[in-house]
Design a protein around this motif. Structure first.
Motif, short mmCIF file in Angstrom:
data_model
loop_
_atom_site.label_atom_id
_atom_site.label_comp_id
_atom_site.label_asym_id
_atom_site.label_seq_id
_atom_site.Cartn_x
_atom_site.Cartn_y
_atom_site.Cartn_z
N ALA A 5 -4.14 56.34 42.98
CA ALA A 5 -3.49 55.17 43.60
C ALA A 5 -3.13 55.48 45.05
CB ALA A 5 -2.25 54.78 42.81
N GLN A 6 -2.60 56.67 45.30
CA GLN A 6 -2.27 57.06 46.67
C GLN A 6 -3.52 57.06 47.54
OE1 GLN A 6 -0.34 60.69 45.19
NE2 GLN A 6 1.46 60.14 46.37
N GLU A 7 -4.61 57.56 46.99
CA GLU A 7 -5.88 57.58 47.73
C GLU A 7 -6.38 56.15 47.95
OE1 GLU A 7 -9.22 59.59 49.51
OE2 GLU A 7 -7.31 60.40 48.78
N HIS A 8 -6.27 55.32 46.92
CA HIS A 8 -6.78 53.95 47.00
C HIS A 8 -6.03 53.14 48.05
CE1 HIS A 8 -8.66 50.29 45.41
NE2 HIS A 8 -7.50 49.71 45.57
N PHE A 9 -4.69 53.27 48.07
CA PHE A 9 -3.87 52.49 49.00
C PHE A 9 -3.58 53.24 50.30
CE2 PHE A 9 -2.62 50.71 44.80
CZ PHE A 9 -3.02 49.41 45.02
N LEU A 18 -15.18 76.46 48.51
CA LEU A 18 -14.12 75.46 48.33
C LEU A 18 -13.25 75.30 49.56
CD1 LEU A 18 -12.86 76.24 44.70
CD2 LEU A 18 -14.85 74.92 45.45
N VAL A 19 -13.23 76.30 50.43
CA VAL A 19 -12.33 76.27 51.58
C VAL A 19 -13.09 76.11 52.89
CG1 VAL A 19 -10.55 77.53 52.86
CG2 VAL A 19 -10.65 77.71 50.35
N HIS A 20 -14.07 76.99 53.13
CA HIS A 20 -14.70 77.04 54.45
C HIS A 20 -15.92 76.14 54.58
CE1 HIS A 20 -12.07 80.12 55.99
NE2 HIS A 20 -12.27 80.86 54.91
N ASP A 21 -16.51 75.72 53.50
CA ASP A 21 -17.67 74.82 53.59
C ASP A 21 -17.17 73.38 53.70
OD1 ASP A 21 -20.17 73.67 53.54
OD2 ASP A 21 -20.34 73.74 51.35
N VAL A 22 -16.85 72.98 54.91
CA VAL A 22 -16.39 71.61 55.18
C VAL A 22 -17.61 70.78 55.57
CG1 VAL A 22 -14.86 70.16 56.55
CG2 VAL A 22 -14.17 72.50 55.97
N PHE A 23 -17.87 69.71 54.84
CA PHE A 23 -19.06 68.91 55.10
C PHE A 23 -18.67 67.45 55.32
CE2 PHE A 23 -18.40 69.51 50.58
CZ PHE A 23 -18.56 68.26 50.02
N GLU A 24 -19.52 66.75 56.00
CA GLU A 24 -19.25 65.35 56.33
C GLU A 24 -19.30 64.48 55.08
OE1 GLU A 24 -18.34 63.88 59.19
OE2 GLU A 24 -18.15 65.93 59.96
N THR A 36 -13.41 60.83 55.32
CA THR A 36 -13.11 61.99 56.13
C THR A 36 -13.94 63.19 55.65
OG1 THR A 36 -11.27 62.57 54.69
CG2 THR A 36 -10.76 61.21 56.61
N PRO A 37 -14.04 64.26 56.48
CA PRO A 37 -14.75 65.47 56.03
C PRO A 37 -14.18 66.00 54.72
CG PRO A 37 -14.34 65.58 58.38
CD PRO A 37 -13.61 64.37 57.88
N GLN A 38 -15.03 66.64 53.94
CA GLN A 38 -14.67 67.01 52.58
C GLN A 38 -14.99 68.48 52.30
OE1 GLN A 38 -16.19 64.14 49.79
NE2 GLN A 38 -15.23 62.48 50.92
N THR A 39 -14.40 68.98 51.21
CA THR A 39 -14.79 70.26 50.63
C THR A 39 -14.94 70.05 49.13
OG1 THR A 39 -12.57 71.08 50.12
CG2 THR A 39 -13.39 71.47 52.36
N LEU A 40 -15.55 71.02 48.47
CA LEU A 40 -15.70 70.90 47.01
C LEU A 40 -14.37 71.00 46.28
CD1 LEU A 40 -18.98 72.88 46.21
CD2 LEU A 40 -18.64 70.41 46.39
N MET A 41 -13.32 71.46 46.96
CA MET A 41 -12.00 71.49 46.34
C MET A 41 -11.60 70.11 45.83
SD MET A 41 -9.34 73.35 45.53
CE MET A 41 -9.23 74.77 46.62
N GLY A 42 -11.93 69.08 46.60
CA GLY A 42 -11.56 67.73 46.21
C GLY A 42 -12.27 67.26 44.95
#
Length: 302
Positions: free
Chosen positions: A58-62, A29-35, A41-47
């Motif tokens: 809404a914040q993400e959308h706008f 969830l933290v160190h596996d940052v993938f495209e 933007t780069p992502q992790t499974l935390m999201g």
């Protein structure tokens, strides 16, 4: 050896499970940052495992005051099928496979030591620790089912939705087994300008975030602020003498303008729920006294 005494059985096993879970979460969830796919933007499974609600989306959308780790929304994943198959699906599957043995160990511990050897406090501590491990495993399974259903990778969404619903029902049964105090989990009907509106543990005890994602995919919900928990007026003007007037105005605009096709998708952004809990959520027939059986409703605002 560690400078502290080794826990006695069965807590030595519980400690081992928790250490393994922490290492797994840190790694995945933290160190596996993938495209992310193109445009993300780069992502992790935390999201993907965290809880999302209307205001955050809404914040993400706008792209305004974004505070949550990024994810591709389930409603958009079918447009990025290749990326899902190559990047996201294998990670969710691997995490589910790694979490299952830890959950199984905890289930066995609860079955074998649920009585705590006559010590109710020991039994409660073991249950609290293990239910958290089991819920994490179920959340991974549920998210995997949701994205499988939304992506169309399996051809039919039915299998993924069944996995999601099964995880939700099992999770609600686990929470109910904790017998949490009602004053911790009930819907208060009172907004508060914090991250925990309407009751500190209500969203967690009802698995609101799990069920909201399930409902979005199962019913093709497209509103940007669907089942929004946060009232923007409550957050922006919590102690203003004009707060009630502005809230009434926002609620009226939300209900009136929400019938206009060009505004429908954003109607829920103006207001959160007032005195009643958010609209009922799937799956119907789910367990738990903290979250009674619910069925789908269409409108996103209250």
């Amino acid at each position: 050896p560690p400078p502290w005494p080794r826990p006695q059985a069965p807590f030595d096993t519980v400690a081992d499970v928790l250490f393994q879970l922490a290492a797994l979460q840190n790694r995945t969830l933290v160190h596996d940052v993938f495209e992310g796919p193109e445009g993300y933007t780069p992502q992790t499974l935390m999201g993907y495992l965290q809880g999302w609600e209307g205001m955050a989306e809404a914040q993400e959308h706008f792209q305004f005051a974004v505070v949550m780790p990024p994810r591709v929304h389930p409603r958009d994943i079918s447009k990025r099928g290749d990326w899902y198959i190559e990047a996201l699906a294998p990670r969710l599957k691997a995490l589910a496979i790694a979490a299952r043995p830890l959950a199984r160990r905890c289930r066995s511990l609860r079955a074998a030591h649920g009585g705590g050897g006559g010590d109710a406090a020991r039994a409660a501590l073991l249950k609290d620790a293990c239910v958290g491990v089991e819920l994490f495993s179920l959340r991974v399974e549920q998210v995997g089912g949701i994205f499988e259903a939304a992506s169309g990778a399996a051809g039919s969404p039915e299998g993924g939705l069944l996995r999601s619903a099964a995880a939700i029902r099992e999770g609600l049964a686990l929470i109910e087994s904790l017998a949490l105090a009602p004053e911790w989990t009930r819907w208060t009907g009172e907004a508060w300008p914090t991250a925990y509106p309407y009751g500190y543990l209500w969203p967690a005890a009802s698995l609101f975030f799990w069920r909201r994602d399930h409902q979005i995919v199962a019913h093709g919900v497209s509103e940007a602020c669907y089942l929004n928990l946060y009232d923007p007026v409550e957050i922006g003007l919590p102690f203003s003498r004009y707060k009630r007037f502005v809230q009434n105005l926002a609620h009226g605009l939300s209900k009136t303008l929400g019938w206009l096709p060009w505004f429908y998708h954003y109607a829920g952004c103006l207001t959160g729920p007032s005195a009643e809990p958010p609209a009922p959520l799937d799956p119907a027939g789910a367990l738990a006294t903290t979250s009674p059986p619910m069925a789908f409703v269409e409108r996103a605002y209250f």
